[in-house]
Write an enzyme that holds these catalytic residues in place. Structure first.
Site, PDB file in Angstrom:
ATOM      1  CB  SER A 241      -0.895  -0.003   1.246  1.00  0.00           C
ATOM      2  OG  SER A 241      -0.088   0.112   2.403  1.00  0.00           O
TER       3      SER A 241
ATOM      4  CB  SER B 197      -7.812  -6.844   9.343  1.00  0.00           C
ATOM      5  OG  SER B 197      -7.992  -5.545   8.833  1.00  0.00           O
TER       6      SER B 197
ATOM      7  CG  ASP C   9      -3.953  -2.758  -1.390  1.00  0.00           C
ATOM      8  OD1 ASP C   9      -4.939  -2.831  -2.138  1.00  0.00           O
ATOM      9  OD2 ASP C   9      -4.000  -3.014  -0.165  1.00  0.00           O
ATOM     10  CG  HIS C  10      -6.629   0.836  -1.824  1.00  0.00           C
ATOM     11  ND1 HIS C  10      -7.902   1.066  -2.297  1.00  0.00           N
ATOM     12  CD2 HIS C  10      -6.726  -0.254  -1.024  1.00  0.00           C
ATOM     13  CE1 HIS C  10      -8.731   0.166  -1.780  1.00  0.00           C
ATOM     14  NE2 HIS C  10      -8.041  -0.658  -1.018  1.00  0.00           N
TER      15      HIS C  10
HETATM   16 ZN   LIG Z   1      -8.564  -2.408  -0.102  1.00  0.00          ZN
END
Ligand SMILES: [Zn+2]
Length: 332
Positions: free
Chosen positions: A56, A280, A93-94
């Site tokens: 990310s 998570s 990611d993103h």
């Molecule tokens: Zn996501």
């Protein structure tokens, strides 16, 4: 300028084709440190599973992008050393801008996500199209994931109060105009460890929150519009209650934690969903073990003595996901 093939990585195109016809999903695990990458590679080699290593923008800031890229290169060699050349993707990611995606592509990523879901439909198309044009024109084709619909929850730099389900009537135009290789959709998954507010859930006999089911009706409608097109689910941790209990037993506080039940993800993995993002759960596994060691052995101060057990638990978790949830085990 580094191409991902020099690092021994692959893009997602062939992996997704096989995953759809084989009715399983490829795991997409986030990493930003040594123990996480050890756990991911050990688990995926032992279960013979392909894997998508996700970075990310928060991870890039935390760990440094040069280090992360070289860790991915190291992961390829490490898998080889362990005896199985599993296919490894390095994925952003993103990604939120064309510049960030370009930067990742030029530094060796084999796949990027451009998340234009917070823009208007037209702006999302325009941005995603630009990223695809750049990614697809590279000497080695880089795959692109787009997103339609908005997930609730918080994950690094991405956060939203409310979710908006993907509208099936938008997907054909989006896919055709942008030329994306895969599409992340919103059907009720959510980022973070508290995926639903308690008032959205019911409680079982033990008082444990039971979340509302995923919207498989929307997924089916999307599959009818774009048959065989690779679909991605973000925010797909199950938030195992055992980890929450360990964390709380040893002084943590994770009020109202609730995730996506594994049976629902198993069902999704058998559809056109061919990439499932899990972050998570890994955070919970590591935190549970670290808290346990700190509490049980208060004079321990060697990081290897608490990061080691955290890594081993993470490996166990990922093996379980590959074998029992995603169905990616044995697919190499
Ligand atoms: Zn996501």
């Amino acid at each position: 300028m580094t191409s991902y093939t020099e690092l021994g990585l692959v893009n997602t195109v062939e992996l997704f084709k096989k995953a759809i016809s084989g009715r399983y999903a490829i795991p997409a695990y986030n990493f930003n440190n040594l123990e996480q990458i050890q756990a991911i590679i050990q688990a995926c080699v032992e279960t013979k599973s392909p894997v998508i290593l996700q970075v990310s923008s928060g991870a890039r800031k935390y760990a440094n992008s040069t280090l992360l890229r070289n860790m991915a290169r190291g992961a390829v060699e490490y898998a080889h050393e362990l005896g199985c050349d599993i296919p490894i993707v390095l994925h952003l990611d993103h990604g939120d801008t064309l510049e960030l995606c370009k930067d990742c592509i030029e530094s060796g990523f084999s796949s990027v996500m451009i998340d234009g879901s917070h823009h208007s439909f037209e702006e999302n198309i325009a941005l995603t199209k630009k990223v695809c044009e750049f990614a697809h024109s590279q000497k080695d084709y880089v795959s692109v994931e787009g997103e339609l619909g908005i997930l609730a929850g918080v994950e690094d730099d991405v956060s939203s109060e409310h979710s908006h389900y993907t509208q099936p009537e938008e997907v054909i135009e989006f896919v055709n105009k942008t030329k994306v290789d895969s599409l992340a959709i919103s059907i009720g998954t959510s980022h973070g460890r508290a995926k639903f507010k308690p008032e959205q859930c019911t409680r079982d006999v033990n008082g444990i929150l039971v979340p509302p089911p995923l919207r498989f009706d929307i997924l089916e409608e999307i599959e009818k519009k774009i048959p065989g097109f690779p679909i991605v689910l973000h925010g797909s941790s199950s938030v195992p209650i055992d980890y929450v209990h360990i964390i709380e037993k040893y002084g943590g506080k994770l009020t109202d934690s609730v995730g996506i039940p594994e049976e629902q993800l198993r069902k999704a993995a058998k559809s056109a969903v061919c990439k499932i993002n899990i972050d998570s759960d890994g955070r919970l596994a590591m935190t549970a073990m670290i808290r346990k060691v700190f509490s049980e052995v208060p004079d321990e101060f060697d990081p290897r003595k608490y990061l080691g057990p955290a890594r081993d638990e993470l490996k166990k978790l990922y093996m379980h996901k590959n074998q029992n949830v995603l169905g990616s085990a044995g697919q190499v």
